[in-house]
Structures are given as structure tokens and as C-alpha cells.
Design an enzyme around this catalytic site. Sequence first.
Site, PDB file in Angstrom:
ATOM      1  N   ASN A   1      33.022   6.929   0.088  1.00 12.53           N
ATOM      2  CA  ASN A   1      34.314   6.677  -0.580  1.00 12.53           C
ATOM      3  C   ASN A   1      35.109   7.976  -0.653  1.00 12.53           C
ATOM      4  O   ASN A   1      36.311   8.006  -0.397  1.00 12.53           O
ATOM      5  CB  ASN A   1      34.136   6.209  -2.037  1.00 12.53           C
ATOM      6  CG  ASN A   1      33.554   4.815  -2.206  1.00 12.53           C
ATOM      7  OD1 ASN A   1      32.897   4.544  -3.210  1.00 12.53           O
ATOM      8  ND2 ASN A   1      33.797   3.921  -1.260  1.00 12.53           N
TER       9      ASN A   1
ATOM     10  N   ASP B   1      31.854  -3.252  -7.869  1.00 13.12           N
ATOM     11  CA  ASP B   1      32.815  -3.438  -6.784  1.00 13.12           C
ATOM     12  C   ASP B   1      33.900  -4.427  -7.211  1.00 13.12           C
ATOM     13  O   ASP B   1      33.650  -5.300  -8.055  1.00 13.12           O
ATOM     14  CB  ASP B   1      32.056  -3.955  -5.548  1.00 13.12           C
ATOM     15  CG  ASP B   1      32.870  -3.810  -4.276  1.00 13.12           C
ATOM     16  OD1 ASP B   1      33.931  -3.165  -4.301  1.00 13.12           O
ATOM     17  OD2 ASP B   1      32.436  -4.357  -3.247  1.00 13.12           O
TER      18      ASP B   1
HETATM   19  C1  FPP Z   1      34.947  -0.396  -6.260  1.00 10.88           C
HETATM   20  O1  FPP Z   1      36.127  -1.084  -6.283  1.00 10.88           O
HETATM   21  C2  FPP Z   1      34.960   0.623  -7.228  1.00 10.88           C
HETATM   22  C3  FPP Z   1      35.020   1.965  -6.994  1.00 10.88           C
HETATM   23  C4  FPP Z   1      35.061   2.626  -5.690  1.00 10.88           C
HETATM   24  C5  FPP Z   1      35.072   2.897  -8.073  1.00 10.88           C
HETATM   25  C6  FPP Z   1      34.225   2.499  -9.229  1.00 10.88           C
HETATM   26  C7  FPP Z   1      34.907   2.915 -10.444  1.00 10.88           C
HETATM   27  C8  FPP Z   1      34.875   2.226 -11.575  1.00 10.88           C
HETATM   28  C9  FPP Z   1      34.134   0.997 -11.766  1.00 10.88           C
HETATM   29  C10 FPP Z   1      35.643   2.664 -12.720  1.00 10.88           C
HETATM   30  C11 FPP Z   1      35.179   3.881 -13.369  1.00 10.88           C
HETATM   31  C12 FPP Z   1      33.787   3.945 -13.752  1.00 10.88           C
HETATM   32  C13 FPP Z   1      33.381   4.865 -14.629  1.00 10.88           C
HETATM   33  C14 FPP Z   1      31.973   5.095 -14.905  1.00 10.88           C
HETATM   34  C15 FPP Z   1      34.376   5.645 -15.357  1.00 10.88           C
HETATM   35  P1  FPP Z   1      36.962  -1.127  -4.953  1.00 10.88           P
HETATM   36  O2  FPP Z   1      38.118  -0.231  -5.126  1.00 10.88           O
HETATM   37  O3  FPP Z   1      36.077  -0.826  -3.792  1.00 10.88           O
HETATM   38  O4  FPP Z   1      37.380  -2.629  -4.956  1.00 10.88           O
HETATM   39  P2  FPP Z   1      37.790  -3.501  -3.682  1.00 10.88           P
HETATM   40  O5  FPP Z   1      36.579  -3.590  -2.809  1.00 10.88           O
HETATM   41  O6  FPP Z   1      38.166  -4.810  -4.300  1.00 10.88           O
HETATM   42  O7  FPP Z   1      38.937  -2.785  -3.036  1.00 10.88           O
END
Ligand code: FPP
Length: 254
Positions: A72, A24
Amino acid sequence: MNDSLQQLGLPPEALPRHVAIVMDGNGRWAQAQGKSRTVGHARGAEAVLPIVAECARLGVQAVSLYALSTENLLRRPDDEVGALMGLYEQYLVSERQQLLDNNLRFRHIGRREGMPQAVLAELDRNTETTRDNTGMQLALALNYGSRQEITDAVRNIANQVKTSNLSPDAVDEQLIENHLYTAGMPEPDLLIRTAGEQRISNFLLWQISYAEIWVTDTLWPDFDVAVLHRALLDFARRRRNFGAAPTAPGGVVT
Ligand code: FPP
């Protein structure tokens, strides 16, 4: 004993068999840098391989990564979901050789419905290509939700009761586990969540019944091997009783 574990001061029996990670904070990382969320996700993707490779090097048996929940997928803006799907497709191709070099066995956990065909094709290709690898298992949770996973398992079992003479009395914990997307993986001993939130967010609810939870304020793009080592060392100090009475004076029953 694995030299890497010795250098870390980790006895092999204190190493989690399965590390589950809620990645996250990509969005907050991007915001703090004045960049777009897509750039944050791209940086998040770059952070994945060193962590996976280090877990494999240390002798962890399985890692699962929460890359995109079903919620999501349904609730984020279309352009962000589209950009993430593009990133996964690209990543699954570009890291294929790394999966082989690290002897990893790859699988997708999550529902296929609602996922772009192009991403499904690369997930399948990585699963197929790494089928005979003998090292760490790597599960990528994409369009994953634990309630959905349990629902799917119950539906499959109910169908077997209806069509294959499965007796309801034969439904036990092992049978349910055999119908989860994670069938065949050890259950997580350690659940890591980055970016400070104290939530499970519908990740592996059945499987983490006795997992130790470790939360760090570090945002996922900044999560590196040093932070992973901190999590593993903290985990090694936890006292785990699995519901039993403490085995040593001062122990806490959990
Ligand atoms: C959470 O950050 C992350 C995600 C919803 C997507 C996870 C993706 C990755 C870690 C990158 C790709 C991974 C692979 C395996 C290629 P958020 O957007 O919820 O962050 P925030 O809460 O700060 O907005």
C-alpha cells in the site's frame, strides 16, 4: 467464567487467543456515500476501538490489525498515503489513554524504513507507555509485509550464524518465530477479512498456518461488535484438527 462469554454462549476454550483482522473496504464505503477516500479511512479509524475493546473484554489475548501494507505504502498515490500517515499519527495520540484504560500492551509490526519520523515517534511512545500493561496485546501492522518480515528474520539469523557461532542445525521453527515481528504473541486462531475479498494480502503468512479464515462482505467502517460476535460464534463451531485425523465421527481432516 467471563460473564460476557456466557451471555454470548461462547465457552472460554472456544475463544480465539489471537484475532488478526484485515480491515478492508474504506474506499468502497466512501464511494458508496459519495465521499472522499480520506473520509472512508477516518470512519475506518473510528471503527477500530470498539472492536479492540470488545476483544479485550471477552478475554482475547492478542489482536493484530492490518492498517497499511508495504505494498500500500509503495503503490498508493502519495496524497492518500500522506493522509493515512496523518491519520495514524493523530490516532496514536488520541487513543493513547484508551490503550491504558483497557490495560492493552501495544506494539508496531512492520518495517520502520520509509515511515515518517512523526508516526514512528508515536508508535514508540505507545509501545513504551503500555509496556507494563498486563492485558491484551495489540499489534498495529503499518508498513507491514509478511514476506519482508520473514526476509528480515532470515537475514538476522544468517548474521547470527556468521557472527555469533549459531549452528545452522539450531535453526528450527521456534528460532524463526523468535525473530518475527510478532515474537511472543500467540499465533492467530482466527483471521477476519472485511469487504468480501478472499485473499491474505501478505499478512502474517507464517503465523496463520492453522488460523480459521472468516470473510464478511461488511465494509470495515460498518464492522461493529455485532459482526465481531458473529465471527466469534462461527469460529467456535469450526472443527480444528491441526493436520491430525478427526477426533469425532463425521469430522473432516484438514
Ligand atoms: C483498506 O481500505 C484500508 C486501508 C488501506 C487502511 C486501513 C486503515 C484503517 C482501517 C483506518 C485506520 C486504522 C487505524 C488503526 C487508525 P481500502 O482503502 O483498501 O478500501 P477499498 O478496497 O474499498 O478501496
